[in-house]
Write a protein that holds these residues in place. Structure first.
Motif, PDB file in Angstrom:
ATOM      1  N   GLN A 150      -9.578   4.539   4.805  1.00 61.38           N
ATOM      2  CA  GLN A 150      -8.403   3.731   4.482  1.00 61.38           C
ATOM      3  C   GLN A 150      -7.393   4.544   3.668  1.00 61.38           C
ATOM      4  O   GLN A 150      -6.192   4.431   3.850  1.00 61.38           O
ATOM      5  CB  GLN A 150      -8.813   2.473   3.704  1.00 61.38           C
ATOM      6  CG  GLN A 150      -9.373   1.370   4.589  1.00 61.38           C
ATOM      7  CD  GLN A 150     -10.731   1.711   5.161  1.00 61.38           C
ATOM      8  OE1 GLN A 150     -11.511   2.426   4.538  1.00 61.38           O
ATOM      9  NE2 GLN A 150     -11.020   1.205   6.349  1.00 61.38           N
TER      10      GLN A 150
ATOM     11  N   LEU B  13      -3.343   5.499   4.440  1.00 63.56           N
ATOM     12  CA  LEU B  13      -2.273   5.136   3.498  1.00 63.56           C
ATOM     13  C   LEU B  13      -1.392   6.330   3.157  1.00 63.56           C
ATOM     14  O   LEU B  13      -0.835   6.378   2.074  1.00 63.56           O
ATOM     15  CB  LEU B  13      -2.894   4.639   2.176  1.00 63.56           C
ATOM     16  CG  LEU B  13      -3.571   3.276   2.174  1.00 63.56           C
ATOM     17  CD1 LEU B  13      -4.289   3.077   0.873  1.00 63.56           C
ATOM     18  CD2 LEU B  13      -2.560   2.182   2.398  1.00 63.56           C
TER      19      LEU B  13
ATOM     20  N   LEU C  35       1.365   6.222   0.794  1.00 67.34           N
ATOM     21  CA  LEU C  35       1.150   5.458  -0.446  1.00 67.34           C
ATOM     22  C   LEU C  35       0.166   6.152  -1.385  1.00 67.34           C
ATOM     23  O   LEU C  35      -0.282   5.560  -2.349  1.00 67.34           O
ATOM     24  CB  LEU C  35       0.598   4.053  -0.113  1.00 67.34           C
ATOM     25  CG  LEU C  35       1.511   3.108   0.657  1.00 67.34           C
ATOM     26  CD1 LEU C  35       0.750   1.857   1.053  1.00 67.34           C
ATOM     27  CD2 LEU C  35       2.717   2.726  -0.178  1.00 67.34           C
ATOM     28  N   ARG C  36      -0.186   7.432  -1.127  1.00 67.04           N
ATOM     29  CA  ARG C  36      -1.270   8.060  -1.885  1.00 67.04           C
ATOM     30  C   ARG C  36      -0.876   9.445  -2.398  1.00 67.04           C
ATOM     31  O   ARG C  36       0.024  10.098  -1.871  1.00 67.04           O
ATOM     32  CB  ARG C  36      -2.518   8.206  -1.009  1.00 67.04           C
ATOM     33  CG  ARG C  36      -2.260   9.159   0.162  1.00 67.04           C
ATOM     34  CD  ARG C  36      -3.520   9.634   0.822  1.00 67.04           C
ATOM     35  NE  ARG C  36      -3.271  10.927   1.454  1.00 67.04           N
ATOM     36  CZ  ARG C  36      -4.135  11.581   2.202  1.00 67.04           C
ATOM     37  NH1 ARG C  36      -5.322  11.083   2.421  1.00 67.04           N
ATOM     38  NH2 ARG C  36      -3.835  12.748   2.727  1.00 67.04           N
TER      39      ARG C  36
ATOM     40  N   PHE D  35      -3.537   5.785  -5.323  1.00 62.84           N
ATOM     41  CA  PHE D  35      -2.824   5.119  -4.226  1.00 62.84           C
ATOM     42  C   PHE D  35      -2.322   3.754  -4.671  1.00 62.84           C
ATOM     43  O   PHE D  35      -2.779   3.197  -5.677  1.00 62.84           O
ATOM     44  CB  PHE D  35      -3.726   4.979  -2.995  1.00 62.84           C
ATOM     45  CG  PHE D  35      -4.942   4.123  -3.222  1.00 62.84           C
ATOM     46  CD1 PHE D  35      -4.923   2.763  -2.946  1.00 62.84           C
ATOM     47  CD2 PHE D  35      -6.117   4.678  -3.723  1.00 62.84           C
ATOM     48  CE1 PHE D  35      -6.041   1.971  -3.170  1.00 62.84           C
ATOM     49  CE2 PHE D  35      -7.242   3.895  -3.930  1.00 62.84           C
ATOM     50  CZ  PHE D  35      -7.198   2.540  -3.659  1.00 62.84           C
TER      51      PHE D  35
ATOM     52  N   SER E 272      -1.868  -0.231  -3.739  1.00 64.36           N
ATOM     53  CA  SER E 272      -2.470  -1.291  -2.931  1.00 64.36           C
ATOM     54  C   SER E 272      -1.499  -1.760  -1.854  1.00 64.36           C
ATOM     55  O   SER E 272      -0.308  -1.949  -2.118  1.00 64.36           O
ATOM     56  CB  SER E 272      -2.841  -2.482  -3.823  1.00 64.36           C
ATOM     57  OG  SER E 272      -3.055  -3.644  -3.055  1.00 64.36           O
ATOM     58  N   HIS E 273      -2.018  -1.940  -0.632  1.00 62.56           N
ATOM     59  CA  HIS E 273      -1.181  -2.473   0.440  1.00 62.56           C
ATOM     60  C   HIS E 273      -0.930  -3.964   0.240  1.00 62.56           C
ATOM     61  O   HIS E 273      -0.083  -4.562   0.908  1.00 62.56           O
ATOM     62  CB  HIS E 273      -1.860  -2.243   1.799  1.00 62.56           C
ATOM     63  CG  HIS E 273      -3.056  -3.117   2.025  1.00 62.56           C
ATOM     64  ND1 HIS E 273      -4.276  -2.896   1.415  1.00 62.56           N
ATOM     65  CD2 HIS E 273      -3.225  -4.241   2.768  1.00 62.56           C
ATOM     66  CE1 HIS E 273      -5.132  -3.831   1.782  1.00 62.56           C
ATOM     67  NE2 HIS E 273      -4.526  -4.658   2.601  1.00 62.56           N
TER      68      HIS E 273
END
Length: 376
Positions: free
Chosen positions: A98, A102, A105-106, A115, A117-118
Motif C-alpha cells: 500500500q 501511495l 503521498l509518501r 506517508f 492517510s488516504h
C-alpha cells in the motif's frame, strides 16, 4: 491442534507441491488461496460463509487496519480474530504494497516511510519495528516483514537499491518480531525481474531465517509471461522445507501456473472485487453477468458448481439483481467466485497427490478455452 507453527510436505508432482501448514488456530492445506479481508471483512461475505467455501486462512491488511479502526483499538477489543469473528489462521501483510501505491503521498528513507492517510490526510510513520508492533497488536498468526514493494517497470540499479533496502528491513523485522512460539514471520524476496537480484535476496533471507518465504514484487504490471519467467526460478531459490507464498496473485490461470512452478500460498482481491462488479469465474472462463444474454436464462452460472448461488439462483435472477444494484448481487457473486477458487485449489491438491497435475492443467486450459455455454 498444534501449539507451534509447522509445515509438512505431503506430495510433489514436478515442481508442484501439496502439504499442510499447522498453526495453533488450525491447519492450512496447501496449495492455499487466501481470500482478502482488507478491513477485517471479506466484502459482502459473512465469516462462516467464507469458511463454507473451503478457505482455511484469511488475509488482513496492516495499512488499512492501522488507520481505521487502529491496531491498538483492535487489540483492546480482543484481537483481530475475535474482532471479525474468524477463529482460524490470519495472515497480515506488512503495509509495504500500500505504501508503494501511495507514491505521491509518501517519503521513503532508510528508517522507514512517512506517508499521509488516504482517509483524512493525517501523517503516519511506518518502520519495520512499527509494522511488527501493529501485526502483534492485531494478533495475526502469520506476520509479513516490512518491505518496499518494487514497482514495475524499474531500472536494474533502482531495483537493486530497493531490494537491498528490503533485506535490511527484513533483518530489522526479524529482530523486532522476537521469540513468539506459535506465530510465524515470513521474509519477502524482492529483485523484480532480475535473476541475480532474486538470488541475492533469497540468500540474505535464508541467512536471517524465517518460518516461511514470500515472493514479492510480482503481479505489479509486468504481465503473466514475465511473471512466469521469474517463477521458473524464484521459488527454487527458497528453502524447500518452508511455505512459499506468491503475493497478490491472481487470476485462475495465474494460480495454476504458479502452483506448477512450486508456489504454496496465494492471495488476491480478484474473486471478491470481481463479484461486486459482475464478473464471474467458472470452469469455462469469465462470465459478465451484466450482459443482456443472461436476461431470460433460467440456468445456473455453472451446472457442475455446488455453491449456494449455482444451486438456488438463475442467471436471469443474478442479471436482474446486478442491474438493479441490489446488495444480494455482491453477496451471491462473491460467494460463487470464492467457492470456485477454493474448488480449484482442492482439485490441484488432489491432482498433485495423485501424480496427475499435468493432466489436470491440460484439462483446465482446454475447458477454459471453450468459453461460456451457448446462449439460449
Amino acid at each position: 491442534m498444534t501449539s507451534s507453527f509447522r509445515f509438512s510436505l505431503h506430495a510433489t508432482d514436478g515442481k508442484a507441491r501439496t502439504g499442510l501448514i499447522s498453526t495453533p488456530r488450525g491447519d492450512v492445506r496447501t496449495p492455499a488461496f487466501m481470500p482478502v479481508g482488507t478491513a477485517a471483512t471479506v466484502k459482502a461475505m459473512m465469516p462462516e460463509s467464507v469458511r463454507d467455501t473451503g478457505a482455511d486462512i484469511l488475509l488482513g491488511n496492516t495499512y488499512h487496519l492501522m488507520l481505521r479502526p487502529t491496531a491498538e483499538r483492535v487489540n483492546r477489543l480482543g484481537g483481530l480474530h475475535k474482532f471479525m469473528n474468524w477463529d482460524r489462521p490470519i495472515l497480515t501483510d506488512s503495509g509495504g504494497f500500500q505504501v508503494m501505491s501511495l507514491n505521491d503521498l509518501r517519503k521513503l528513507k532508510e528508517e522507514g516511510v512517512t506517508f499521509k492517510s488516504h482517509i483524512d490526510g493525517s501523517k503516519h510513520h511506518l518502520t519495520p519495528e512499527r509494522s511488527m508492533e501493529i501485526q502483534r497488536l492485531l494478533g495475526s498468526d502469520i506476520v509479513m516483514c516490512f518491505d518496499e514493494c518494487t514497482p514495475y517497470p524499474v531500472e536494474e540499479k533502482a531495483s537493486l537499491a530497493s531490494m537491498q533496502l528490503s533485506m535490511r528491513w527484513a533483518q530489522r523485522s526479524r529482530d523486532a518480531f522476537g521469540d513468539r512460539p506459535g506465530y510465524a514471520l515470513f521474509g519477502i524476496q524482492q529483485g523484480s525481474v532480475f535473476r541475480d537480484q532474486r538470488a541475492e535476496s533469497a540468500q540474505k533471507l535464508r541467512d536471517v531465517g524465517f518460518e516461511g518465504y514470500a515472493i514479492g514484487g510480482l503481479a505489479v504490471g509486468e504481465g503473466q509471461g514475465a511473471m512466469f519467467d521469474v517463477l521458473n526460478y524464484a521459488p527454487d531459490m527458497l528453502p524447500e522445507d518452508k511455505p512459499r507464498y506468491l503475493m497478490g496473485v491472481g487470476k485462475p490461470d495465474d494460480i495454476v501456473g504458479a502452483v506448477k512452478r512450486g508456489v504454496d500460498m496465494m492471495d488476491c482481491v480478484l474473486p471478491s472485487r470481481s463479484g461486486r462488479t459482475g464478473q464471474v469465474f467458472t470452469r469455462r472462463g469469465v462470465i459478465n453477468i451484466k450482459n443482456a444474454r443472461h436476461l431470460d436464462d433460467p440456468r445456473p452460472l455453472d451446472e457442475d458448481c455446488t455453491c449456494p448461488t449455482c444451486r438456488k439462483y438463475s442467471r436471469a435472477y443474478l442479471h436482474h439483481v446486478f442491474r438493479s444494484q441490489e446488495i444480494i448481487s455482491s453477496m451471491l457473486l462473491t460467494w460463487h467466485n470464492l467457492h470456485y477458487y477454493q474448488e480449484l485449489m482442492a482439485a490441484m491438491r488432489g491432482a498433485i497427490s495423485a501424480g496427475t497435475f499435468a493432466q489436470f492443467e491440460a484439462d483446465f486450459l482446454t475447458m477454459r478455452a471453450q468459453g461460456d455455454i451457448e446462449p439460449i
